[in-house]
Design a protein around this motif. Structure first.
Motif: not given
Length: 103
Positions: A1-7
């Motif tokens: 989830m955090l990786l998706r938001r960072l992307r």
């Protein structure tokens, strides 16, 4: 989830444009170094901080602009699909990032 938001965040601030703008910042540094006769101590340290400052300042400015303009973007058919008006990223996400970076 955090990786998706960072992307999504990197996409929203158009991080690739920061990379594209680097040669202009580095050209300015080269001109300053030339003006000093290339007698600059810790050149690589200075160049590294120029890169950090340029990318950081541009990214922060883009994020702030997207955050402030979210209401206007939501009403404009051309911009209503941007990340904050479309609900892909929340205002709280950006406020959380900025408050964490101040500590």
């Amino acid at each position: 989830m955090l990786l998706r938001r960072l992307r999504l965040a990197l996409d929203m601030i158009k991080f690739e444009h920061s990379i594209f703008a680097l040669p202009f910042a580095l050209t300015g540094a080269l001109l300053a170094f030339r003006e000093s006769g290339f007698a600059v101590a810790d050149t690589w340290r200075i160049v590294t901080w120029i890169i950090v400052a340029m990318v950081g300042a541009r990214s922060a400015a883009m994020a702030f602009n997207r955050l402030v303009d979210a209401d206007i973007d939501a009403r404009n058919p051309r911009t209503k699909m941007r990340h904050i008006p479309a609900g892909l990223l929340s205002r709280g996400f950006w406020l959380g990032i900025s408050s964490r970076s101040l500590h």
